[in-house]
Design a protein around this motif. Structure first.
Motif, PDB file in Angstrom:
ATOM      1  N   LYS A   1       0.860  -1.190   0.000  1.00  0.00           N
ATOM      2  CA  LYS A   1       0.000   0.000   0.000  1.00  0.00           C
ATOM      3  C   LYS A   1       0.893   1.236   0.000  1.00  0.00           C
ATOM      4  N   ARG A   2       0.657   2.078  -0.952  1.00  0.00           N
ATOM      5  CA  ARG A   2       1.408   3.340  -1.070  1.00  0.00           C
ATOM      6  C   ARG A   2       0.988   4.262   0.058  1.00  0.00           C
ATOM      7  N   THR A   3       1.953   4.908   0.708  1.00  0.00           N
ATOM      8  CA  THR A   3       1.655   5.876   1.760  1.00  0.00           C
ATOM      9  C   THR A   3       1.426   7.254   1.136  1.00  0.00           C
ATOM     10  N   ASP A   4       1.119   8.224   1.976  1.00  0.00           N
ATOM     11  CA  ASP A   4       0.897   9.591   1.499  1.00  0.00           C
ATOM     12  C   ASP A   4       2.186  10.388   1.339  1.00  0.00           C
ATOM     13  N   LYS A   5       3.309   9.783   1.679  1.00  0.00           N
ATOM     14  CA  LYS A   5       4.588  10.484   1.584  1.00  0.00           C
ATOM     15  C   LYS A   5       4.863  10.883   0.140  1.00  0.00           C
ATOM     16  N   GLU A   6       5.226  12.142  -0.034  1.00  0.00           N
ATOM     17  CA  GLU A   6       5.487  12.653  -1.381  1.00  0.00           C
ATOM     18  C   GLU A   6       6.831  12.152  -1.908  1.00  0.00           C
ATOM     19  N   LEU A   7       6.865  11.942  -3.200  1.00  0.00           N
ATOM     20  CA  LEU A   7       8.099  11.532  -3.864  1.00  0.00           C
ATOM     21  C   LEU A   7       8.967  12.763  -4.127  1.00  0.00           C
ATOM     22  N   PRO A   8      10.274  12.582  -4.157  1.00  0.00           N
ATOM     23  CA  PRO A   8      11.130  13.692  -4.588  1.00  0.00           C
ATOM     24  C   PRO A   8      10.761  14.100  -6.018  1.00  0.00           C
ATOM     25  N   LYS A   9      10.828  15.382  -6.306  1.00  0.00           N
ATOM     26  CA  LYS A   9      10.418  15.904  -7.621  1.00  0.00           C
ATOM     27  C   LYS A   9      11.156  15.219  -8.766  1.00  0.00           C
ATOM     28  N   GLU A  10      12.432  14.973  -8.592  1.00  0.00           N
ATOM     29  CA  GLU A  10      13.238  14.342  -9.642  1.00  0.00           C
ATOM     30  C   GLU A  10      12.699  12.939  -9.970  1.00  0.00           C
ATOM     31  N   LEU A  11      12.350  12.194  -8.943  1.00  0.00           N
ATOM     32  CA  LEU A  11      11.800  10.853  -9.133  1.00  0.00           C
ATOM     33  C   LEU A  11      10.408  10.921  -9.754  1.00  0.00           C
ATOM     34  N   GLU A  12       9.630  11.879  -9.314  1.00  0.00           N
ATOM     35  CA  GLU A  12       8.285  12.054  -9.865  1.00  0.00           C
ATOM     36  C   GLU A  12       8.334  12.323 -11.366  1.00  0.00           C
ATOM     37  N   LEU A  13       9.292  13.132 -11.808  1.00  0.00           N
ATOM     38  CA  LEU A  13       9.451  13.427 -13.234  1.00  0.00           C
ATOM     39  C   LEU A  13       9.834  12.167 -14.012  1.00  0.00           C
ATOM     40  N   LYS A  14      10.679  11.332 -13.437  1.00  0.00           N
ATOM     41  CA  LYS A  14      11.073  10.079 -14.098  1.00  0.00           C
ATOM     42  C   LYS A  14       9.874   9.149 -14.258  1.00  0.00           C
ATOM     43  N   LEU A  15       8.982   9.133 -13.279  1.00  0.00           N
ATOM     44  CA  LEU A  15       7.821   8.250 -13.340  1.00  0.00           C
ATOM     45  C   LEU A  15       6.824   8.695 -14.414  1.00  0.00           C
ATOM     46  N   VAL A  16       6.810   9.973 -14.716  1.00  0.00           N
ATOM     47  CA  VAL A  16       5.910  10.496 -15.744  1.00  0.00           C
ATOM     48  C   VAL A  16       6.383  10.080 -17.130  1.00  0.00           C
ATOM     49  N   GLU A  17       7.706   9.999 -17.304  1.00  0.00           N
ATOM     50  CA  GLU A  17       8.274   9.560 -18.584  1.00  0.00           C
ATOM     51  C   GLU A  17       8.008   8.074 -18.748  1.00  0.00           C
ATOM     52  N   ILE A  18       7.134   7.748 -19.668  1.00  0.00           N
ATOM     53  CA  ILE A  18       6.769   6.341 -19.847  1.00  0.00           C
ATOM     54  C   ILE A  18       6.617   6.054 -21.338  1.00  0.00           C
ATOM     55  N   SER A  19       7.141   4.934 -21.753  1.00  0.00           N
ATOM     56  CA  SER A  19       7.053   4.573 -23.168  1.00  0.00           C
ATOM     57  C   SER A  19       5.632   4.119 -23.506  1.00  0.00           C
ATOM     58  N   ILE A  20       5.324   4.092 -24.778  1.00  0.00           N
ATOM     59  CA  ILE A  20       4.005   3.638 -25.228  1.00  0.00           C
ATOM     60  C   ILE A  20       3.796   2.182 -24.839  1.00  0.00           C
ATOM     61  N   GLU A  21       4.845   1.386 -24.967  1.00  0.00           N
ATOM     62  CA  GLU A  21       4.755  -0.036 -24.626  1.00  0.00           C
ATOM     63  C   GLU A  21       4.423  -0.223 -23.144  1.00  0.00           C
ATOM     64  N   LYS A  22       5.108   0.521 -22.290  1.00  0.00           N
ATOM     65  CA  LYS A  22       4.834   0.431 -20.853  1.00  0.00           C
ATOM     66  C   LYS A  22       3.462   1.000 -20.525  1.00  0.00           C
ATOM     67  N   SER A  23       3.054   2.000 -21.254  1.00  0.00           N
ATOM     68  CA  SER A  23       1.718   2.557 -21.067  1.00  0.00           C
ATOM     69  C   SER A  23       0.653   1.508 -21.376  1.00  0.00           C
ATOM     70  N   ASN A  24       0.867   0.725 -22.431  1.00  0.00           N
ATOM     71  CA  ASN A  24      -0.064  -0.352 -22.769  1.00  0.00           C
ATOM     72  C   ASN A  24      -0.090  -1.424 -21.688  1.00  0.00           C
ATOM     73  N   VAL A  25       1.069  -1.722 -21.104  1.00  0.00           N
ATOM     74  CA  VAL A  25       1.119  -2.709 -20.021  1.00  0.00           C
ATOM     75  C   VAL A  25       0.339  -2.201 -18.816  1.00  0.00           C
ATOM     76  N   ILE A  26       0.479  -0.922 -18.517  1.00  0.00           N
ATOM     77  CA  ILE A  26      -0.257  -0.355 -17.382  1.00  0.00           C
ATOM     78  C   ILE A  26      -1.755  -0.371 -17.659  1.00  0.00           C
ATOM     79  N   LYS A  27      -2.167  -0.120 -18.900  1.00  0.00           N
ATOM     80  CA  LYS A  27      -3.592  -0.251 -19.259  1.00  0.00           C
ATOM     81  C   LYS A  27      -4.059  -1.681 -19.045  1.00  0.00           C
ATOM     82  N   LEU A  28      -3.234  -2.624 -19.426  1.00  0.00           N
ATOM     83  CA  LEU A  28      -3.550  -4.034 -19.239  1.00  0.00           C
ATOM     84  C   LEU A  28      -3.708  -4.340 -17.753  1.00  0.00           C
TER      85      LEU A  28
END
Length: 149
Positions: free
Chosen positions: A96-123
């Motif tokens: 379970k994810r807590t409410d603790k905020e991620l560092p901004k640098e890490l948050e930006l990396k998580l936003v960068e996602i390939s189309i292939e990984k985006s399809n996996v997340i949709k799945l």
């Protein structure tokens, strides 16, 4: 792991479920082997179209996911130590994810996602309504015959 936790509907996820999802995020080409439910057949076409490269096929996916387990566990322990997932629930194999905020640098990396990984997340989000037993049965990655339905 954080990318998965940030994109799912559920607030709590079983350890084996997130392991399976992480496997498909790592090896998206393997998603074409899943037994898809009828409402996700359109998404299956996306993965079948990508299945042209025989060098991307895994010979033994069950062995690979078992070999990934210590790394996945270590990653989750790390997130627990930093307070990004609930450590009490983690001891019960619930993530379970807590409410603790991620560092901004890490948050930006998580936003960068390939189309292939985006399809996996949709799945993954499409499979979120299935029981853990159902996911294990449809993927065939982890033993499920002795689990409760």
């Amino acid at each position: 792991m954080l990318q998965l936790l940030n994109n799912i509907k559920q607030t709590e996820v079983e350890f084996d479920r997130i392991r399976i999802w992480d496997f498909y995020l790592t090896f998206p080409n393997e998603a074409r082997r899943i037994k898809f439910p009828i409402d996700l057949l359109e998404l299956k076409k996306v993965f079948k179209d990508k299945a042209n490269n025989p060098y991307e096929d895994l010979i033994d996916p069950q062995r690979i996911i078992q070999r990934m387990k210590p790394y996945q566990s270590s990653a989750l322990k790390y997130l627990s130590a930093y307070g990004l997932i609930d450590s009490g629930l983690f001891l019960k194999n619930i993530i379970k994810r807590t409410d603790k905020e991620l560092p901004k640098e890490l948050e930006l990396k998580l936003v960068e996602i390939s189309i292939e990984k985006s399809n996996v997340i949709k799945l993954i989000t499409g499979f979120s309504d299935l029981s853990l037993w159902g996911i294990k049965e449809r993927t065939g990655l982890i033993e499920y015959k002795y689990d409760r339905k």
